[in-house]
Design a protein around this motif. Structure first.
Motif, PDB file in Angstrom:
ATOM      1  N   UNK A 151      -4.339 -92.951  82.287  1.00  0.00           N
ATOM      2  CA  UNK A 151      -3.646 -91.819  82.894  1.00  0.00           C
ATOM      3  C   UNK A 151      -2.154 -91.844  82.571  1.00  0.00           C
ATOM      4  N   UNK A 152      -1.568 -93.027  82.562  1.00  0.00           N
ATOM      5  CA  UNK A 152      -0.163 -93.137  82.160  1.00  0.00           C
ATOM      6  C   UNK A 152       0.011 -92.650  80.726  1.00  0.00           C
ATOM      7  N   UNK A 153      -0.897 -93.077  79.839  1.00  0.00           N
ATOM      8  CA  UNK A 153      -0.823 -92.658  78.441  1.00  0.00           C
ATOM      9  C   UNK A 153      -1.021 -91.146  78.321  1.00  0.00           C
ATOM     10  N   UNK A 154      -1.939 -90.588  79.114  1.00  0.00           N
ATOM     11  CA  UNK A 154      -2.170 -89.139  79.065  1.00  0.00           C
ATOM     12  C   UNK A 154      -0.924 -88.373  79.469  1.00  0.00           C
ATOM     13  N   UNK A 155      -0.236 -88.830  80.497  1.00  0.00           N
ATOM     14  CA  UNK A 155       0.989 -88.153  80.928  1.00  0.00           C
ATOM     15  C   UNK A 155       2.113 -88.369  79.915  1.00  0.00           C
ATOM     16  N   UNK A 156       2.203 -89.571  79.333  1.00  0.00           N
ATOM     17  CA  UNK A 156       3.246 -89.811  78.333  1.00  0.00           C
ATOM     18  C   UNK A 156       2.996 -88.970  77.076  1.00  0.00           C
ATOM     19  N   UNK A 157       1.720 -88.849  76.697  1.00  0.00           N
ATOM     20  CA  UNK A 157       1.422 -88.021  75.528  1.00  0.00           C
ATOM     21  C   UNK A 157       1.681 -86.552  75.840  1.00  0.00           C
ATOM     22  N   UNK A 158       1.391 -86.135  77.057  1.00  0.00           N
ATOM     23  CA  UNK A 158       1.700 -84.766  77.475  1.00  0.00           C
ATOM     24  C   UNK A 158       3.198 -84.511  77.395  1.00  0.00           C
ATOM     25  N   UNK A 159       3.988 -85.481  77.851  1.00  0.00           N
ATOM     26  CA  UNK A 159       5.447 -85.340  77.777  1.00  0.00           C
ATOM     27  C   UNK A 159       5.913 -85.296  76.324  1.00  0.00           C
ATOM     28  N   UNK A 160       5.293 -86.105  75.484  1.00  0.00           N
ATOM     29  CA  UNK A 160       5.639 -86.135  74.055  1.00  0.00           C
ATOM     30  C   UNK A 160       5.397 -84.774  73.421  1.00  0.00           C
ATOM     31  N   UNK A 161       4.358 -84.075  73.880  1.00  0.00           N
ATOM     32  CA  UNK A 161       4.050 -82.746  73.349  1.00  0.00           C
ATOM     33  C   UNK A 161       4.822 -81.642  74.061  1.00  0.00           C
ATOM     34  N   UNK A 162       5.657 -81.991  75.017  1.00  0.00           N
ATOM     35  CA  UNK A 162       6.461 -81.000  75.717  1.00  0.00           C
ATOM     36  C   UNK A 162       5.702 -80.242  76.779  1.00  0.00           C
ATOM     37  N   UNK A 163       4.570 -80.764  77.208  1.00  0.00           N
ATOM     38  CA  UNK A 163       3.747 -80.090  78.209  1.00  0.00           C
ATOM     39  C   UNK A 163       4.250 -80.353  79.623  1.00  0.00           C
ATOM     40  N   UNK A 164       4.794 -81.530  79.843  1.00  0.00           N
ATOM     41  CA  UNK A 164       5.369 -81.870  81.148  1.00  0.00           C
ATOM     42  C   UNK A 164       6.629 -82.680  80.910  1.00  0.00           C
ATOM     43  N   UNK A 165       7.386 -82.895  81.957  1.00  0.00           N
ATOM     44  CA  UNK A 165       8.608 -83.651  81.818  1.00  0.00           C
ATOM     45  C   UNK A 165       8.348 -85.147  81.788  1.00  0.00           C
ATOM     46  N   UNK A 166       9.240 -85.883  81.168  1.00  0.00           N
ATOM     47  CA  UNK A 166       9.100 -87.341  81.142  1.00  0.00           C
ATOM     48  C   UNK A 166       9.179 -87.920  82.550  1.00  0.00           C
ATOM     49  N   UNK A 167       9.827 -87.199  83.454  1.00  0.00           N
ATOM     50  CA  UNK A 167       9.918 -87.674  84.844  1.00  0.00           C
ATOM     51  C   UNK A 167       8.538 -87.730  85.491  1.00  0.00           C
ATOM     52  N   UNK A 168       7.647 -86.803  85.133  1.00  0.00           N
ATOM     53  CA  UNK A 168       6.286 -86.832  85.670  1.00  0.00           C
ATOM     54  C   UNK A 168       5.549 -88.072  85.175  1.00  0.00           C
ATOM     55  N   UNK A 169       5.677 -88.350  83.888  1.00  0.00           N
ATOM     56  CA  UNK A 169       5.024 -89.530  83.325  1.00  0.00           C
ATOM     57  C   UNK A 169       5.581 -90.801  83.955  1.00  0.00           C
TER      58      UNK A 169
END
Length: 364
Positions: free
Chosen positions: A272-290
């Motif tokens: 889940x951490x990786x999913x959020x970090x990858x989402x942030x990498x793609x600009x889908x969510x903020x790095x703060x969420x990850x």
């Protein structure tokens, strides 16, 4: 007692949640049973803690099958052993096959029940937090193969799920933390206020507080029951959301050989951490969420980093290609647009995921 119904028409069934339920299970199991016999399937660890008390709470004699504990038990060899033993007891379709244990026992027993006599009734009595909030509900049953986790199985719904939070007092702290990852998952998928609740109550829950555990179990089961009722066989994207973190996590487990070095819940937390970090990498969510997700798990002494034995990105991508959700060679990923805003991404380039994993591994 809390009752949650999984609404599947003629195959609907209740989830019953109450402290002390294990010691009086016969009162509940007798109602949906209707069969002439019952067989309990458990493992050596659970048997040592709970089998005698469970047997005393039943209203009729039962046969017992005790298997080895651990993820390796979800195998072809043990499926054969279990099926042959069930048949030797003369199990019929209407009899109760009772899975008393964690996710391994529940998955293996449910799969055996799905193929014995082309489908027998079974009851889930989960004894780990992970099984109580996730694997015991929804009818996904499976064993592992050399190709990957849970790749051989069937959808086969139980007739009843009995959840006693008191059994968690015998659970090692590491197992409780691993199960908690699946609790937090429901907040991260689609219930941001519940993730807020998790942040406020995780320490109390992980200390074994019955009220906090019961609340977390009930919320999780309601969430999963609603998803299963709407998308039982994962024919659209709704049920797939429950796999947040699992594609990454299953790859880590496979690379570790499904050993005790990495528990399923630990792999899911990292995933889940990786999913959020990858989402942030793609600009889908903020790095703060990850960061919020990673910081929450780290604050409670949970696994947050890719383990040392799984730091070859090419091998991890190879495992990910075996994902059960793959279609036409494309592997969807559950990503997020923020806390509580998960979605299924069907346009993921695994070469980009490989680059992301290489970057994450280089940081360690």
């Amino acid at each position: 007692m809390t009752r949650i119904d999984v609404a599947l028409g003629g195959r609907s069934y209740p989830i019953l949640i109450e402290s002390g339920l294990l010691s009086r299970a016969g009162q509940s199991i007798a109602a949906p049973g209707g069969g002439r016999a019952q067989v309990i399937v458990t493992d050596q660890t659970v048997a040592a803690h709970h089998l005698d008390g469970f047997l005393r709470g039943l209203d009729r004699p039962s046969e017992t099958i005790v298997l080895a504990a651990g993820e390796a038990t979800k195998s072809w060899a043990n499926l054969e052993i279990l099926c042959e033993q069930l048949l030797s007891f003369g199990v019929e379709r209407g009899d109760n096959i009772i899975a008393l244990g964690g996710g391994v026992i529940g998955d293996l027993t449910g799969f055996a029940a799905s193929i014995i006599r082309r489908g027998c009734q079974f009851v889930q009595v989960p004894t780990t937090l992970l099984a109580q909030v996730d694997s015991s509900v929804g009818g996904k049953t499976a064993i592992n193969s050399r190709a990957g986790k849970n790749l051989v199985g069937a959808f086969h719904q139980p007739s009843l799920v009995l959840i006693d939070p008191d059994v968690l007092t015998t659970l090692p702290a590491r197992e409780l933390r691993a199960g908690y990852a699946e609790v937090a998952k429901y907040g991260l998928i689609g219930d941001a206020p519940f993730f807020d609740w998790c942040e406020r109550n995780a320490a109390t829950l992980l200390a074994g507080d019955t009220a906090a555990l019961t609340e977390a179990i009930a919320v999780s089961c309601r969430s999963k029951a609603a998803v299963v009722a709407a998308d039982e066989r994962e024919t659209d994207d709704m049920r797939a959301l429950l796999n947040l973190g699992h594609t990454f996590g299953h790859a880590l487990e496979a690379e570790g050989g499904y050993s005790g070095d990495l528990l399923h819940g630990e792999a899911v937390a990292i995933g889940m951490i990786l999913a959020f970090r990858y989402s942030a990498r793609r600009g889908l969510c903020g790095s703060a969420d990850a960061d919020r997700v990673a910081d929450h798990f780290a604050a409670h002494d949970m696994a947050v980093a890719i383990p040392g034995f799984a730091r070859d990105p090419d091998r991890l991508i190879g495992h990910m290609r075996q994902d059960k959700k793959a279609r036409g060679g494309q592997v969807p990923l559950i990503l997020a647009r923020g806390i509580g805003k998960a979605f299924v991404a069907h346009d993921v380039d695994l070469a980009d995921v490989r680059a992301f994993l290489a970057e994450e591994i280089a940081k360690l």
